[in-house]
Design a protein around this motif. Structure first.
Motif, short mmCIF file in Angstrom:
data_model
loop_
_atom_site.label_atom_id
_atom_site.label_comp_id
_atom_site.label_asym_id
_atom_site.label_seq_id
_atom_site.Cartn_x
_atom_site.Cartn_y
_atom_site.Cartn_z
N VAL A 55 -1.88 0.23 4.74
CA VAL A 55 -3.11 -0.06 3.99
C VAL A 55 -3.29 -1.57 3.87
O VAL A 55 -2.33 -2.32 3.64
CB VAL A 55 -3.04 0.58 2.59
CG1 VAL A 55 -4.28 0.22 1.77
CG2 VAL A 55 -2.89 2.09 2.70
N GLY A 56 -4.52 -2.04 4.07
CA GLY A 56 -4.83 -3.45 3.92
C GLY A 56 -4.75 -4.25 5.20
O GLY A 56 -5.12 -5.43 5.22
N GLU A 84 7.96 4.03 2.60
CA GLU A 84 7.50 4.00 1.22
C GLU A 84 8.15 5.15 0.46
O GLU A 84 8.01 6.31 0.85
CB GLU A 84 5.98 4.10 1.16
CG GLU A 84 5.40 4.11 -0.23
CD GLU A 84 5.90 2.96 -1.08
OE1 GLU A 84 6.54 3.24 -2.12
OE2 GLU A 84 5.66 1.79 -0.71
N ASP A 127 2.09 6.33 -3.63
CA ASP A 127 1.59 5.13 -2.97
C ASP A 127 0.74 5.51 -1.76
O ASP A 127 1.04 6.48 -1.04
CB ASP A 127 2.77 4.26 -2.53
CG ASP A 127 2.32 2.89 -2.04
OD1 ASP A 127 1.88 2.80 -0.88
OD2 ASP A 127 2.43 1.91 -2.80
N ASP A 128 -0.31 4.72 -1.50
CA ASP A 128 -1.22 5.02 -0.39
C ASP A 128 -0.53 4.96 0.97
O ASP A 128 -1.04 5.53 1.94
CB ASP A 128 -2.40 4.06 -0.41
CG ASP A 128 -3.35 4.30 -1.57
OD1 ASP A 128 -3.30 5.41 -2.15
OD2 ASP A 128 -4.13 3.40 -1.91
N ASN A 129 0.59 4.25 1.07
CA ASN A 129 1.29 4.16 2.35
C ASN A 129 2.30 5.28 2.58
O ASN A 129 2.87 5.38 3.67
CB ASN A 129 2.04 2.82 2.45
CG ASN A 129 1.11 1.67 2.80
OD1 ASN A 129 0.25 1.78 3.67
ND2 ASN A 129 1.30 0.54 2.12
N LYS A 171 6.69 -3.28 -3.78
CA LYS A 171 5.60 -2.72 -4.58
C LYS A 171 4.28 -3.29 -4.07
O LYS A 171 4.26 -4.33 -3.40
CB LYS A 171 5.79 -3.05 -6.06
CG LYS A 171 5.79 -4.53 -6.39
CD LYS A 171 6.06 -4.76 -7.87
CE LYS A 171 6.08 -6.24 -8.21
NZ LYS A 171 7.19 -6.98 -7.59
N ALA A 172 3.19 -2.62 -4.36
CA ALA A 172 1.89 -3.04 -3.86
C ALA A 172 1.58 -4.48 -4.27
O ALA A 172 1.77 -4.86 -5.42
CB ALA A 172 0.80 -2.11 -4.38
N GLU A 232 -1.53 -7.01 -4.52
CA GLU A 232 -2.99 -6.94 -4.56
C GLU A 232 -3.58 -8.28 -4.96
O GLU A 232 -2.91 -9.12 -5.58
CB GLU A 232 -3.45 -5.87 -5.56
CG GLU A 232 -3.00 -4.46 -5.18
CD GLU A 232 -3.50 -3.42 -6.17
OE1 GLU A 232 -3.90 -3.81 -7.30
OE2 GLU A 232 -3.50 -2.22 -5.83
N ASP A 268 -7.82 -5.71 -4.27
CA ASP A 268 -7.66 -5.30 -2.87
C ASP A 268 -6.17 -5.26 -2.50
O ASP A 268 -5.42 -6.20 -2.78
CB ASP A 268 -8.39 -6.26 -1.94
CG ASP A 268 -9.89 -6.18 -2.08
OD1 ASP A 268 -10.40 -5.07 -2.38
OD2 ASP A 268 -10.57 -7.21 -1.89
N ARG A 269 -5.75 -4.20 -1.85
CA ARG A 269 -4.38 -4.06 -1.38
C ARG A 269 -4.17 -4.96 -0.16
O ARG A 269 -4.97 -4.97 0.79
CB ARG A 269 -4.11 -2.60 -0.98
CG ARG A 269 -2.71 -2.31 -0.45
CD ARG A 269 -1.68 -2.30 -1.56
NE ARG A 269 -0.35 -1.93 -1.08
CZ ARG A 269 0.17 -0.71 -1.19
NH1 ARG A 269 -0.53 0.28 -1.74
NH2 ARG A 269 1.39 -0.46 -0.76
#
Length: 351
Positions: free
Chosen positions: A212-213, A237, A242-244, A275-276, A278, A282-283
């Motif tokens: 992501v990102g 991950e 988490d989105d990943n 960890k994310a 941002e 935005d990621r």
């Protein structure tokens, strides 16, 4: 050497692995403040740390905009990297991502082949997302400076979208290389053949999507990297929310089933993700896989995260003959890349 001559001797060349000896590391010094909106200030000090670490064991070639920019960068590096180890080139660029806009180098592996040859693949700023006319002109300038032949390849390809083991295998992703914004008139078979022909590989291993990102449409250098001829490290991950989590899990499953062209299983080492990270909601594509392997060091992006130390230890075991240099990239990654994206190795010619 013209393109016809090169194509008639394709089997004589191959792209070395990144850990094989370098003649130099090439970078394009960051200058496009739009890539780091409101946070350009911390970027140059991070680059100074990176150049200082690399220059201890190899020359660093730096693309700058003009004489004034050269003077500015030289002043930043003074006292950190020996002036004799840094060489400036007034080759203006649109942005700093030399991994993607720089030449890809192959070395001769047969009698009569050129020791070193530059390949000028097309660059279209990851599918036309940004201006790229200056960036796309960089490979021939690099080749001319080195005094090596340059061959133009009629295919869009970024260096961050591939990773090779120097022994016949290349790793990439479907999301990037099969994306219609790169080579819409090429089939997967066409792309595989071009990679085999121009980079001297026998086997293409395909992962799925990127993290992501990542605005490059899934570059493999944020996912999985060779650390030896039969071993990769890959980010995972561990948080199922988490989105990943899903995409990295699917790539991990693919890796578990992969074999090298000689039938050996691919060895896989896991790198836990930070960890994310941002910025303004935005990621960002913060990934420990975006390290760069120098002659005596490995530049490892760190993110002020507990997993920084974990991954430094993992990479130290993977590269026992190199010093792992963690450098905080929490601000640098706002540009949507870190050390691998910002560098391009020039392999030492054989012999």
């Amino acid at each position: 050497m013209n393109s016809a001559d090169y194509r008639s001797t394709l089997h004589d060349y191959a792209m070395p692995a990144e850990w094989q000896p370098h003649l130099a590391t090439w970078i394009s010094w960051p200058h496009n403040q739009d890539s780091w909106p409101g946070k350009f200030g911390p970027v140059e000090p991070v680059m100074v740390q990176a150049v200082a670490a690399l220059a201890a064991s190899e020359p660093v070639y730096i693309n700058v905009l003009d004489a004034a920019h050269e003077k500015h960068v030289a002043a930043l590096l003074e006292g950190h990297a020996s002036a004799g180890r840094v060489k400036f080139h007034r080759f203006p660029t649109n942005d700093a991502w030399c991994r993607d806009h720089g030449a890809l180098f192959v070395t001769g592996r047969a009698a009569g082949a050129e020791p070193l040859l530059a390949l000028n693949f097309g660059f279209n700023a990851w599918g036309g997302k940004y201006p790229f006319e200056l960036d796309n002109a960089i490979p021939p300038q690099m080749a001319a400076t080195l005094g090596v032949p340059c061959v133009t390849v009629d295919m869009v390809l970024e260096g961050g979208s591939i990773d090779v083991n120097g022994a016949g295998t290349l790793l990439t992703t479907e999301q990037c290389l099969l994306h219609p914004n790169r080579n819409p008139n090429m089939t997967q078979a066409d792309i595989e053949q071009a990679l085999q022909d121009h980079l001297g590989v026998q086997q293409i291993l395909w992962l799925g999507d990127g993290i992501v990102g990542d605005d490059t449409d899934g570059h493999v250098d944020d996912l999985t990297r060779f650390v030896s001829a039969d071993t990769v490290v890959t980010v995972i991950e561990q948080d199922p929310t988490d989105d990943n989590y899903t995409v990295l899990g699917e790539n991990r499953e693919r890796l578990a089933k992969m074999q090298l062209h000689d039938g050996r299983p691919l060895q896989v080492i896991e790198l836990p993700m930070p960890k994310a990270v941002e910025y303004k909601g935005d990621r960002l594509p913060a990934s420990y896989a975006n390290f760069y392997i120098g002659n005596s060091v490995v530049l490892m992006p760190s993110f002020n995260d507990p997993n920084d130390a974990v991954n430094a230890g993992i990479l130290s075991n993977a590269f026992p003959d190199r010093k792992i240099i963690p450098i905080d990239c929490t601000d640098l990654v706002l540009g949507l890349g870190t050390f691998h994206c910002l560098t391009q190795q020039v392999p030492a010619p054989p012999g």
